[in-house]
Design a protein around this motif. Structure first.
Motif, PDB file in Angstrom:
ATOM      1  N   GLY A   1     -96.052  14.606 -53.206  1.00 20.32           N
ATOM      2  CA  GLY A   1     -96.367  13.343 -52.122  1.00 20.32           C
ATOM      3  C   GLY A   1     -95.185  12.487 -51.818  1.00 20.32           C
ATOM      4  O   GLY A   1     -93.438  12.760 -52.428  1.00 20.32           O
ATOM      5  N   SER A   2     -94.825  11.565 -51.994  1.00 16.65           N
ATOM      6  CA  SER A   2     -92.941  10.650 -51.945  1.00 16.65           C
ATOM      7  C   SER A   2     -93.455   9.388 -51.799  1.00 16.65           C
ATOM      8  O   SER A   2     -95.048   8.698 -51.912  1.00 16.65           O
ATOM      9  N   ALA A   3     -92.447   8.757 -51.890  1.00 15.15           N
ATOM     10  CA  ALA A   3     -91.895   7.186 -52.789  1.00 15.15           C
ATOM     11  C   ALA A   3     -92.970   6.766 -51.418  1.00 15.15           C
ATOM     12  O   ALA A   3     -94.253   5.333 -51.411  1.00 15.15           O
ATOM     13  N   CYS A   4     -92.779   6.330 -50.182  1.00  9.13           N
ATOM     14  CA  CYS A   4     -93.562   6.200 -48.773  1.00  9.13           C
ATOM     15  C   CYS A   4     -95.086   7.090 -48.058  1.00  9.13           C
ATOM     16  O   CYS A   4     -96.072   5.495 -48.096  1.00  9.13           O
ATOM     17  N   SER A   5     -95.405   7.596 -48.643  1.00 10.49           N
ATOM     18  CA  SER A   5     -96.396   8.306 -48.627  1.00 10.49           C
ATOM     19  C   SER A   5     -98.110   7.958 -49.932  1.00 10.49           C
ATOM     20  O   SER A   5     -99.104   8.503 -49.298  1.00 10.49           O
ATOM     21  N   GLY A   6     -97.196   7.833 -50.685  1.00  4.65           N
ATOM     22  CA  GLY A   6     -98.441   8.014 -51.979  1.00  4.65           C
ATOM     23  C   GLY A   6     -97.967   9.023 -52.870  1.00  4.65           C
ATOM     24  O   GLY A   6     -97.781  10.027 -52.017  1.00  4.65           O
ATOM     25  N   TYR A   7     -98.830   9.435 -54.230  1.00  2.00           N
ATOM     26  CA  TYR A   7     -98.103  10.845 -55.357  1.00  2.00           C
ATOM     27  C   TYR A   7     -99.624  11.675 -55.026  1.00  2.00           C
ATOM     28  O   TYR A   7    -100.208  10.205 -55.633  1.00  2.00           O
ATOM     29  N   THR A   8     -99.858  12.673 -55.461  1.00  2.00           N
ATOM     30  CA  THR A   8    -100.957  13.073 -55.581  1.00  2.00           C
ATOM     31  C   THR A   8    -100.785  13.608 -56.824  1.00  2.00           C
ATOM     32  O   THR A   8     -99.425  15.066 -57.050  1.00  2.00           O
ATOM     33  N   VAL A   9    -101.363  14.085 -57.881  1.00  2.98           N
ATOM     34  CA  VAL A   9    -101.191  14.594 -59.030  1.00  2.98           C
ATOM     35  C   VAL A   9    -102.575  15.517 -58.734  1.00  2.98           C
ATOM     36  O   VAL A   9    -103.944  14.924 -59.112  1.00  2.98           O
ATOM     37  N   GLY A  10    -103.151  16.670 -59.060  1.00  2.00           N
ATOM     38  CA  GLY A  10    -104.209  17.486 -59.567  1.00  2.00           C
ATOM     39  C   GLY A  10    -103.386  18.408 -60.790  1.00  2.00           C
ATOM     40  O   GLY A  10    -102.406  19.380 -61.298  1.00  2.00           O
ATOM     41  N   PHE A  11    -104.311  18.160 -61.751  1.00  2.00           N
ATOM     42  CA  PHE A  11    -104.461  18.470 -63.034  1.00  2.00           C
ATOM     43  C   PHE A  11    -105.737  19.049 -63.472  1.00  2.00           C
ATOM     44  O   PHE A  11    -106.183  18.946 -63.523  1.00  2.00           O
ATOM     45  N   ARG A  12    -105.584  20.490 -64.342  1.00  2.00           N
ATOM     46  CA  ARG A  12    -106.509  21.435 -65.027  1.00  2.00           C
ATOM     47  C   ARG A  12    -105.765  21.988 -66.170  1.00  2.00           C
ATOM     48  O   ARG A  12    -105.196  21.952 -66.118  1.00  2.00           O
ATOM     49  N   PHE A  13    -107.046  21.029 -67.320  1.00  2.00           N
ATOM     50  CA  PHE A  13    -106.494  21.532 -68.861  1.00  2.00           C
ATOM     51  C   PHE A  13    -108.180  22.361 -69.288  1.00  2.00           C
ATOM     52  O   PHE A  13    -108.866  22.207 -69.370  1.00  2.00           O
ATOM     53  N   VAL A  14    -107.484  24.168 -69.468  1.00  2.00           N
ATOM     54  CA  VAL A  14    -108.404  24.852 -70.068  1.00  2.00           C
ATOM     55  C   VAL A  14    -108.363  25.156 -71.416  1.00  2.00           C
ATOM     56  O   VAL A  14    -107.237  25.996 -71.480  1.00  2.00           O
ATOM     57  N   THR A  15    -109.143  25.170 -72.548  1.00  2.00           N
ATOM     58  CA  THR A  15    -108.797  25.814 -73.549  1.00  2.00           C
ATOM     59  C   THR A  15    -110.363  26.276 -74.098  1.00  2.00           C
ATOM     60  O   THR A  15    -111.534  25.563 -74.106  1.00  2.00           O
ATOM     61  N   GLN A  16    -109.908  26.816 -75.004  1.00  4.53           N
ATOM     62  CA  GLN A  16    -111.358  27.704 -75.657  1.00  4.53           C
ATOM     63  C   GLN A  16    -111.018  27.277 -77.224  1.00  4.53           C
ATOM     64  O   GLN A  16    -109.809  27.864 -77.815  1.00  4.53           O
ATOM     65  N   LEU A  17    -111.901  26.908 -77.964  1.00  2.21           N
ATOM     66  CA  LEU A  17    -112.005  26.201 -79.084  1.00  2.21           C
ATOM     67  C   LEU A  17    -112.784  27.224 -80.134  1.00  2.21           C
ATOM     68  O   LEU A  17    -114.189  27.069 -80.077  1.00  2.21           O
ATOM     69  N   ASP A  18    -112.706  27.736 -80.945  1.00  2.00           N
ATOM     70  CA  ASP A  18    -113.679  28.547 -82.191  1.00  2.00           C
ATOM     71  C   ASP A  18    -112.958  28.102 -83.614  1.00  2.00           C
ATOM     72  O   ASP A  18    -112.144  27.873 -84.699  1.00  2.00           O
ATOM     73  N   THR A  19    -113.954  28.058 -84.261  1.00  2.00           N
ATOM     74  CA  THR A  19    -114.938  27.303 -85.321  1.00  2.00           C
ATOM     75  C   THR A  19    -115.138  27.837 -86.258  1.00  2.00           C
ATOM     76  O   THR A  19    -115.126  28.115 -87.288  1.00  2.00           O
ATOM     77  N   GLY A  20    -115.358  29.077 -86.561  1.00  2.00           N
ATOM     78  CA  GLY A  20    -115.694  30.074 -86.669  1.00  2.00           C
ATOM     79  C   GLY A  20    -117.466  30.514 -86.895  1.00  2.00           C
ATOM     80  O   GLY A  20    -118.075  31.676 -86.637  1.00  2.00           O
ATOM     81  N   GLY A  21    -117.731  29.472 -86.892  1.00  2.00           N
ATOM     82  CA  GLY A  21    -119.345  29.586 -85.741  1.00  2.00           C
ATOM     83  C   GLY A  21    -119.949  29.231 -84.543  1.00  2.00           C
ATOM     84  O   GLY A  21    -121.003  29.724 -84.698  1.00  2.00           O
ATOM     85  N   THR A  22    -118.811  28.992 -83.996  1.00  2.00           N
ATOM     86  CA  THR A  22    -118.944  28.525 -82.499  1.00  2.00           C
ATOM     87  C   THR A  22    -117.739  28.297 -82.100  1.00  2.00           C
ATOM     88  O   THR A  22    -116.289  28.353 -82.473  1.00  2.00           O
ATOM     89  N   VAL A  23    -118.225  28.602 -79.987  1.00  2.00           N
ATOM     90  CA  VAL A  23    -117.031  28.719 -79.601  1.00  2.00           C
ATOM     91  C   VAL A  23    -117.711  28.567 -78.737  1.00  2.00           C
ATOM     92  O   VAL A  23    -117.894  28.276 -77.513  1.00  2.00           O
ATOM     93  N   ARG A  24    -116.034  26.818 -78.544  1.00  2.00           N
ATOM     94  CA  ARG A  24    -116.664  25.921 -76.896  1.00  2.00           C
ATOM     95  C   ARG A  24    -115.038  26.075 -76.432  1.00  2.00           C
ATOM     96  O   ARG A  24    -114.096  26.719 -76.391  1.00  2.00           O
ATOM     97  N   LEU A  25    -115.589  25.839 -74.837  1.00  2.00           N
ATOM     98  CA  LEU A  25    -114.923  26.185 -73.593  1.00  2.00           C
ATOM     99  C   LEU A  25    -114.920  25.090 -72.956  1.00  2.00           C
ATOM    100  O   LEU A  25    -115.957  24.775 -72.387  1.00  2.00           O
ATOM    101  N   THR A  26    -113.462  24.362 -72.071  1.00  2.00           N
ATOM    102  CA  THR A  26    -113.940  23.219 -71.808  1.00  2.00           C
ATOM    103  C   THR A  26    -112.713  23.430 -71.101  1.00  2.00           C
ATOM    104  O   THR A  26    -111.703  23.945 -71.064  1.00  2.00           O
TER     105      THR A  26
END
Length: 271
Positions: free
Chosen positions: A62-87
């Motif tokens: 984007g730009s100051a006159c047309s506006g700004y767009t942001v695309g954001f993706r945050f992917v993690t895999q977490l292991d607690t030993g007993g369970t695995v969670r994908l966010t």
């Protein structure tokens, strides 16, 4: 999980840049797509985390006159030993500096199932921030006066260029289900050029020899009177063009390190 986004983005110093200052800093921002590899830097015993890794993608256009767009993706895999969670958190925003408006949509998935969707818009007003939520509930909120992420990023760069090293501001970015303004405290170090030992410099290409400011931003929830510790803290190296590297995202019980893995720049739209 909160990022700078924009993340990077500081008032009760107000939206206090003149139109000329906004234009000067905004013109230097480079539309880009940055990909960061995430790994667990540290975790307390109380967190229960044995391992965690993932990837973050941040796209700014984007730009100051047309506006700004942001695309954001945050992917993690977490292991607690007993369970695995994908966010998987997926966020898109649009911000118009001239109109003082902001639109946001965030979808959060856990193990590939939609866990939460937040959608709404906000407008900066003289006495506060007017928020119109449509999902997960319909509501109209009147929150404290705040900046939106790109305006805050521009303000941060402007203040860093002036040599300001410590300042506070309020931010609304649509997180916390779109219902809260967060107090942010920013600490900015002196600009520096990194040495050849930094592995991310090869990815930054033409920007490798440009100076960066070391920045740490802490986010506080003022509605909670606890021990004064931040909800979240992020540290990074910031270029004047808005690109960041060497991320550390500290959530208290654990911290993630984000290493810039790839960077693509785009032609700006101009005004």
């Amino acid at each position: 999980m909160r990022l700078l986004i924009g993340t990077l983005a500081l008032i009760n110093i107000n939206l206090a840049l003149s139109g000329q200052s906004y234009a000067g800093v905004a013109e230097a921002l480079i539309p880009h797509r940055a990909v960061y590899d995430l790994e667990l830097q540290q975790a307390s015993d109380r967190s229960g985390i044995e391992s965690m890794y993932g990837r973050m993608v941040y796209e700014f256009n984007g730009s100051a006159c047309s506006g700004y767009t942001v695309g954001f993706r945050f992917v993690t895999q977490l292991d607690t030993g007993g369970t695995v969670r994908l966010t998987d958190q997926q966020t898109t925003t649009y911000e118009n500096l001239e109109e003082g408006t902001f639109r946001f949509l965030t979808k959060s998935y856990v193990n590939e199932k939609l866990d939460l969707e937040v959608r709404g818009s906000a407008r900066a007003e003289t006495d506060g921030t007017a928020v119109d939520l449509t999902t997960p509930r319909r509501a109209k909120l009147n929150l404290d006066r705040a900046q939106f992420p790109t305006a805050q990023m521009i303000s941060l760069i402007e203040r860093a260029k002036k040599g300001d090293r410590f300042f506070q501001s309020h931010l609304f970015d649509g997180s916390e289900e779109g219902s809260k303004v967060m107090l942010t405290t920013s600490v900015v170090g002196s600009p520096k050029v990194s040495g050849d030992e930094n592995s991310e410099l090869e990815v930054t290409g033409d920007f490798a020899d440009l100076p960066t400011w070391p920045v740490t931003i802490a986010y506080f929830d003022e509605t909670k009177n606890e021990d004064g510790t931040p909800v979240y803290r992020i540290s990074f190296e910031l270029y004047e063009n808005g690109i960041t590297r060497d991320l550390i995202m500290d959530y208290g019980e654990f911290a993630l390190k984000g290493t810039l893995a790839s960077l693509e720049t785009f032609d700006g739209e101009g005004c």
